[in-house]
Design a protein around this motif. Structure first.
Motif, short mmCIF file in Angstrom:
data_model
loop_
_atom_site.label_atom_id
_atom_site.label_comp_id
_atom_site.label_asym_id
_atom_site.label_seq_id
_atom_site.Cartn_x
_atom_site.Cartn_y
_atom_site.Cartn_z
N HIS A 1 -76.10 -40.84 11.27
CA HIS A 1 -76.44 -41.00 9.86
C HIS A 1 -77.85 -41.58 9.69
O HIS A 1 -78.33 -42.33 10.53
CB HIS A 1 -75.46 -41.96 9.17
CG HIS A 1 -74.11 -41.35 8.89
ND1 HIS A 1 -73.44 -40.58 9.78
CD2 HIS A 1 -73.31 -41.43 7.78
CE1 HIS A 1 -72.27 -40.20 9.27
NE2 HIS A 1 -72.18 -40.71 8.05
N ALA A 2 -78.48 -41.22 8.57
CA ALA A 2 -79.72 -41.90 8.19
C ALA A 2 -79.39 -43.35 7.82
O ALA A 2 -78.29 -43.65 7.34
CB ALA A 2 -80.36 -41.19 7.01
N ASP B 1 -80.30 -46.70 5.68
CA ASP B 1 -80.98 -47.28 4.52
C ASP B 1 -80.83 -48.80 4.57
O ASP B 1 -79.72 -49.31 4.70
CB ASP B 1 -80.37 -46.77 3.21
CG ASP B 1 -80.54 -45.27 3.03
OD1 ASP B 1 -81.50 -44.72 3.59
OD2 ASP B 1 -79.69 -44.66 2.35
N ARG C 1 -75.58 -40.78 4.95
CA ARG C 1 -76.34 -42.02 4.98
C ARG C 1 -75.41 -43.22 5.12
O ARG C 1 -74.29 -43.23 4.60
CB ARG C 1 -77.18 -42.18 3.70
CG ARG C 1 -77.98 -40.93 3.32
CD ARG C 1 -79.01 -41.22 2.24
NE ARG C 1 -80.15 -41.96 2.78
CZ ARG C 1 -81.18 -41.37 3.40
NH1 ARG C 1 -81.22 -40.07 3.55
NH2 ARG C 1 -82.18 -42.11 3.85
N ALA D 1 -73.75 -43.40 -0.68
CA ALA D 1 -73.73 -43.55 0.78
C ALA D 1 -72.33 -43.29 1.32
O ALA D 1 -71.32 -43.45 0.62
CB ALA D 1 -74.21 -44.95 1.17
#
Length: 430
Positions: A30-31, A33, A5, A75
């Motif tokens: 990556h995700a 956020d 993330r 993260a």
């Protein structure tokens, strides 16, 4: 294995655009956020939709609420797309909060646009992040020189380019009118007479060239906030034009890249949109009607070859940037984030990251640091300040007021679109 993330901390629509674009460049798999800091300029749903980068998760929080956020601490990468003072406060406070962790995120900071003022001020508040992104070779040299002189690791400065320099190269089209786009800015120029004067010149150009379409590219709806305060929105100034706006002058919202897709000449005082336009080889004019001045930021473009007045534009000027100057600004650079990705990989390969250490400490600049920490909700140790009595209700009230304001902006938009648009269609499109 949990997904990797990258977290982006942002406090406005402009900084979200920059931070999210940087995240996509550095960690495309990556995700994503999103952490939107609770400020006067927290972006609205419409502003986020206009930018077009949708996070996998999102939340709104005060800066002090990030200290105990376990997901943020886990993260892989944190992009601090916030003002310099907030970067300093977070490096100080998160550095203490993460000091005993085996893993901490790689931290990234930088600038949303060109750096034409307060360079040292902004740079030293960003010192201490693992990467400080420089949007051009010019900035890279300047930033490293400052860091070397104050004993900050100069290798933390990494050359890249603005992350949203993209889009297809310019191709003239015979299928639509020649389109001039005036990219406005919330605070350049600041005073009402100057802003109205620019709008008058855009309208005059439209009257002089009825075969052209002139778009006034707006940043926000009335009631919405951006990074800089806009006291006199151009939507309101249209009603003050000396003569009715011509039919080929229109107001335009939307994603800047999509507007550039139909632009044949970009006109602005000093907007970062100029670099986007130049990157796509669209003729670009940097206005000189109010002088070439540091206060307006157009002095940054002195060597570009693109300085022009509305009189020049009326006469048919189609400026193109000097190739050497453009290259020095990172325009046209191939894979500009390769060095930054390599820096992130090298930091990870070297083992556990060292503690975050801001340039300013209680010993070197205690008064300055303390003021910035308090402004962001921290005490001098970097701990969240205790909420004052009644703060919970105040917080709820602030959120309620914000919701009402946003609903009001949307209602105003609907009224304008459904009721006023037929009467105003000769000059505007919202």
């Amino acid at each position: 294995m949990p997904p990797r993330r990258v977290a982006v901390l942002a406090d406005s629509d402009t900084r979200w655009k920059w931070g999210a674009s940087v995240a996509r460049q550095l960690a495309p798999e990556h995700a994503l956020d999103a952490y939107f800091l609770s400020t006067r300029s927290t972006p609205t749903e419409r502003q986020l939709a206009e930018i077009g980068i949708v996070p996998d998760t999102r939340r709104e929080t005060p800066a002090a609420g990030l200290v105990d956020d376990a997901e943020l601490a886990d993260a892989d990468l944190v992009v601090l797309a916030v003002a310099g003072g907030t970067v300093l406060a977070l490096v100080h406070s998160l550095g203490r909060a993460w000091a005993d962790r085996e893993h901490r995120p790689v931290t990234v900071s930088g600038y949303v646009g060109v750096v034409y003022e307060k360079m040292v001020d902004g740079l030293l508040t960003r010192a201490g992040t693992d990467l400080v992104l420089a949007n051009s070779g010019h900035d890279h040299r300047r930033f490293r020189s400052v860091f070397e002189s104050v004993d900050v690791d100069p290798d933390s400065v990494v050359e890249c380019a603005l992350p949203f320099l993209s889009g297809a190269p310019y191709r003239p089209s015979a299928d639509r009118p020649f389109t001039v786009t005036f990219a406005v800015q919330p605070s350049v120029p600041k005073d009402r007479p100057s802003r109205l004067g620019l709008l008058e010149r855009a309208a005059a150009h439209a009257r002089l060239h009825p075969e052209r379409q002139v778009l006034v590219k707006l940043r926000s709806l009335p009631g919405e906030q951006t990074t800089h305060v806009e006291a006199d929105p151009y939507q309101h100034l249209v009603d003050s034009l000396a003569e009715p706006a011509p039919a080929n002058l229109r107001l335009a919202y939307g994603n800047m890249g999509e507007v550039l897709d139909r632009t044949d000449l970009l006109v602005t005082v000093s907007s970062t949109a100029a670099l986007e336009s130049m990157h796509r080889r669209i003729p670009t004019a940097i206005l000189t009607d109010f002088g070439v001045r540091e206060a307006h930021g157009n002095h940054y473009f002195v060597h570009s070859g693109c300085l022009a007045s509305w009189d020049d534009i009326d006469a048919g000027a189609l400026p193109q940037p000097d190739p050497k100057w453009a290259a020095a600004q990172g325009i046209g650079k191939s894979d500009p984030y390769a060095a930054a990705r390599a820096r992130v990989a090298a930091l990870r390969a070297a083992g556990p990251l060292p503690p975050l250490r801001p340039y300013y400490t209680a010993q070197s600049a205690g008064i300055y640091l303390g003021t910035i920490l308090r402004h962001n909700g921290f005490d001098e140790e970097g701990r969240p300040l205790p909420a004052p009595l009644g703060a919970a209700g105040t917080g709820r009230m602030k959120k309620a007021v914000r919701r009402v304001a946003r609903r009001g902006a949307k209602k105003l938009y609907r009224v304008g679109h459904q009721r006023l648009a037929p009467a105003l269609r000769r000059w505007g499109a919202v």
